[in-house]
Design a protein around this motif. Structure first.
Motif, PDB file in Angstrom:
ATOM      1  N   LYS A   9       0.850  -1.184   0.000  1.00  0.00           N
ATOM      2  CA  LYS A   9       0.000   0.000   0.000  1.00  0.00           C
ATOM      3  C   LYS A   9       0.892   1.242   0.000  1.00  0.00           C
ATOM      4  N   VAL A  10       0.639   2.166  -0.953  1.00  0.00           N
ATOM      5  CA  VAL A  10       1.417   3.405  -1.032  1.00  0.00           C
ATOM      6  C   VAL A  10       0.542   4.639  -0.869  1.00  0.00           C
ATOM      7  N   GLY A  11      -0.762   4.448  -0.722  1.00  0.00           N
ATOM      8  CA  GLY A  11      -1.675   5.571  -0.529  1.00  0.00           C
ATOM      9  C   GLY A  11      -2.937   5.117   0.162  1.00  0.00           C
ATOM     10  N   GLU A  12      -3.474   5.982   0.989  1.00  0.00           N
ATOM     11  CA  GLU A  12      -4.689   5.654   1.732  1.00  0.00           C
ATOM     12  C   GLU A  12      -5.943   5.901   0.896  1.00  0.00           C
ATOM     13  N   ALA A  13      -7.043   5.296   1.323  1.00  0.00           N
ATOM     14  CA  ALA A  13      -8.340   5.530   0.694  1.00  0.00           C
ATOM     15  C   ALA A  13      -8.762   6.970   0.956  1.00  0.00           C
ATOM     16  N   THR A  14      -9.532   7.529   0.021  1.00  0.00           N
ATOM     17  CA  THR A  14     -10.054   8.884   0.213  1.00  0.00           C
ATOM     18  C   THR A  14     -11.567   8.846   0.164  1.00  0.00           C
ATOM     19  N   PRO A  15     -12.228   9.554   1.093  1.00  0.00           N
ATOM     20  CA  PRO A  15     -13.689   9.572   1.105  1.00  0.00           C
ATOM     21  C   PRO A  15     -14.238  10.476   0.003  1.00  0.00           C
ATOM     22  N   ALA A  16     -15.492  10.281  -0.324  1.00  0.00           N
ATOM     23  CA  ALA A  16     -16.157  11.147  -1.294  1.00  0.00           C
ATOM     24  C   ALA A  16     -16.225  12.557  -0.723  1.00  0.00           C
ATOM     25  N   ALA A  17     -15.965  13.547  -1.556  1.00  0.00           N
ATOM     26  CA  ALA A  17     -16.019  14.937  -1.111  1.00  0.00           C
ATOM     27  C   ALA A  17     -16.050  15.856  -2.317  1.00  0.00           C
ATOM     28  N   GLY A  18     -16.759  16.972  -2.187  1.00  0.00           N
ATOM     29  CA  GLY A  18     -16.776  17.984  -3.239  1.00  0.00           C
ATOM     30  C   GLY A  18     -17.222  17.464  -4.587  1.00  0.00           C
ATOM     31  N   GLY A  19     -18.150  16.536  -4.600  1.00  0.00           N
ATOM     32  CA  GLY A  19     -18.641  15.984  -5.859  1.00  0.00           C
ATOM     33  C   GLY A  19     -17.759  14.893  -6.443  1.00  0.00           C
ATOM     34  N   ARG A  20     -16.664  14.563  -5.783  1.00  0.00           N
ATOM     35  CA  ARG A  20     -15.773  13.501  -6.255  1.00  0.00           C
ATOM     36  C   ARG A  20     -16.115  12.202  -5.538  1.00  0.00           C
ATOM     37  N   PRO A  21     -16.097  11.084  -6.242  1.00  0.00           N
ATOM     38  CA  PRO A  21     -16.417   9.805  -5.588  1.00  0.00           C
ATOM     39  C   PRO A  21     -15.281   9.357  -4.666  1.00  0.00           C
ATOM     40  N   ALA A  22     -15.614   8.457  -3.783  1.00  0.00           N
ATOM     41  CA  ALA A  22     -14.598   7.865  -2.905  1.00  0.00           C
ATOM     42  C   ALA A  22     -13.638   7.031  -3.752  1.00  0.00           C
ATOM     43  N   ALA A  23     -12.435   6.858  -3.245  1.00  0.00           N
ATOM     44  CA  ALA A  23     -11.443   6.021  -3.927  1.00  0.00           C
ATOM     45  C   ALA A  23     -10.794   5.112  -2.901  1.00  0.00           C
ATOM     46  N   GLY A  24     -10.518   3.895  -3.303  1.00  0.00           N
ATOM     47  CA  GLY A  24      -9.875   2.932  -2.416  1.00  0.00           C
ATOM     48  C   GLY A  24      -8.399   3.241  -2.266  1.00  0.00           C
ATOM     49  N   PRO A  25      -7.720   2.486  -1.440  1.00  0.00           N
ATOM     50  CA  PRO A  25      -6.284   2.699  -1.248  1.00  0.00           C
ATOM     51  C   PRO A  25      -5.509   2.409  -2.536  1.00  0.00           C
ATOM     52  N   VAL A  26      -4.300   2.917  -2.606  1.00  0.00           N
ATOM     53  CA  VAL A  26      -3.444   2.750  -3.778  1.00  0.00           C
ATOM     54  C   VAL A  26      -2.386   1.696  -3.459  1.00  0.00           C
ATOM     55  N   TYR A  27      -2.227   0.733  -4.349  1.00  0.00           N
ATOM     56  CA  TYR A  27      -1.236  -0.323  -4.184  1.00  0.00           C
ATOM     57  C   TYR A  27      -0.292  -0.328  -5.372  1.00  0.00           C
ATOM     58  N   ARG A  28       0.932  -0.752  -5.150  1.00  0.00           N
ATOM     59  CA  ARG A  28       1.920  -0.928  -6.208  1.00  0.00           C
ATOM     60  C   ARG A  28       2.591  -2.281  -6.041  1.00  0.00           C
ATOM     61  N   SER A  29       3.226  -2.698  -7.101  1.00  0.00           N
ATOM     62  CA  SER A  29       4.061  -3.890  -7.043  1.00  0.00           C
ATOM     63  C   SER A  29       5.159  -3.665  -6.019  1.00  0.00           C
ATOM     64  N   ILE A  30       5.561  -4.728  -5.330  1.00  0.00           N
ATOM     65  CA  ILE A  30       6.646  -4.600  -4.359  1.00  0.00           C
ATOM     66  C   ILE A  30       7.930  -4.128  -5.033  1.00  0.00           C
ATOM     67  N   TYR A  31       8.041  -4.329  -6.348  1.00  0.00           N
ATOM     68  CA  TYR A  31       9.236  -3.911  -7.063  1.00  0.00           C
ATOM     69  C   TYR A  31       9.228  -2.425  -7.400  1.00  0.00           C
ATOM     70  N   ALA A  32       8.093  -1.765  -7.199  1.00  0.00           N
ATOM     71  CA  ALA A  32       7.984  -0.340  -7.504  1.00  0.00           C
ATOM     72  C   ALA A  32       7.461   0.435  -6.297  1.00  0.00           C
ATOM     73  N   LYS A  33       7.671  -0.098  -5.092  1.00  0.00           N
ATOM     74  CA  LYS A  33       7.107   0.531  -3.896  1.00  0.00           C
ATOM     75  C   LYS A  33       7.643   1.930  -3.649  1.00  0.00           C
ATOM     76  N   ASP A  34       8.854   2.213  -4.091  1.00  0.00           N
ATOM     77  CA  ASP A  34       9.451   3.535  -3.885  1.00  0.00           C
ATOM     78  C   ASP A  34       9.359   4.417  -5.123  1.00  0.00           C
ATOM     79  N   GLY A  35       8.609   4.011  -6.094  1.00  0.00           N
ATOM     80  CA  GLY A  35       8.465   4.759  -7.340  1.00  0.00           C
ATOM     81  C   GLY A  35       8.564   3.817  -8.514  1.00  0.00           C
ATOM     82  N   LEU A  36       8.173   4.304  -9.650  1.00  0.00           N
ATOM     83  CA  LEU A  36       8.201   3.469 -10.840  1.00  0.00           C
ATOM     84  C   LEU A  36       9.641   3.211 -11.266  1.00  0.00           C
ATOM     85  N   MET A  37       9.855   2.034 -11.800  1.00  0.00           N
ATOM     86  CA  MET A  37      11.196   1.642 -12.231  1.00  0.00           C
ATOM     87  C   MET A  37      11.538   2.329 -13.549  1.00  0.00           C
ATOM     88  N   ARG A  38      12.798   2.568 -13.738  1.00  0.00           N
ATOM     89  CA  ARG A  38      13.267   3.122 -15.012  1.00  0.00           C
ATOM     90  C   ARG A  38      13.368   1.994 -16.029  1.00  0.00           C
TER      91      ARG A  38
END
Length: 147
Positions: A9-38
Motif C-alpha cells: 500500500k502506497v496511498g490511503e483511501a479517500t472519502p467522497a467529497a466535493g462531488g468527487r467519488p470515494a477512492a480505495g487505497p493505492v497499491y503498487r508492485s513490491i518492485y515499484a514501492k518507492d516509485g516506478l522503475m526506469r
C-alpha cells in the motif's frame, strides 16, 4: 497457500467529497514501492518490450490455456514466446490487410485469453493504438463505441 505479498500500500483511501467519488487505497508492485522503475534505454515502446523478451527467452512459456475435459480443468498447454511472436506477426499483417494504418485505432473486444494478448501485441507490432473493449463491459459499451 503462499502468503507472499506482491503488492504494498502506497496511498490511503479517500472519502467522497466535493462531488468527487470515494477512492480505495493505492497499491503498487513490491518492485515499484518507492516509485516506478526506469526502463532500459533500448525500450521505447510496448513492442520493444515484447520483442526484446522474445529474443531473450524464445523457448520460455508465455501464454497458457487450461485444457478442459468432462467439465474439469486440467493442465495448462503453453505457447512459447517464439510461438506467440510468429502468430502476432501474422495477426498484425492481417490487421494491416484490413486497411488499419500505423497511428490508427483498433478496438479489440473479448475476454481475457491468449488470443486477446496476441491481438494487442499484433497492434503494437504495427504501430496501431489498440482500444480494449472487455467482455465485462457489457452490450452498452459496445453500442457506445460503434457511434
Amino acid at each position: 497457500m503462499d502468503k507472499t505479498a506482491y503488492t504494498v500500500k502506497v496511498g490511503e483511501a479517500t472519502p467522497a467529497a466535493g462531488g468527487r467519488p470515494a477512492a480505495g487505497p493505492v497499491y503498487r508492485s513490491i518492485y515499484a514501492k518507492d516509485g516506478l522503475m526506469r526502463l532500459p534505454q533500448e525500450i521505447h515502446s510496448p513492442w520493444d518490450f515484447f520483442s526484446g523478451a522474445v529474443k531473450k527467452y524464445p523457448k520460455n512459456r508465455m501464454l497458457g490455456r487450461r485444457q478442459v475435459s468432462d467439465g474439469k480443468a486440467g493442465d495448462y498447454v503453453w505457447q512459447t514466446y517464439e510461438q506467440v511472436y510468429q502468430k502476432v506477426i501474422q495477426i498484425g499483417a492481417a490487421i494491416r490487410g484490413f486497411g488499419v494504418k500505423p497511428g490508427a485505432h483498433c478496438a479489440i473486444y473479448g475476454s481475457n485469453c491468449p488470443e486477446w494478448v496476441m491481438a494487442m501485441q499484433a497492434c503494437n507490432s504495427q504501430g496501431i493504438c489498440y482500444v480494449p473493449l472487455y467482455d465485462t463491459l457489457g452490450r452498452f459499451a459496445m453500442l457506445a463505441h460503434t457511434h
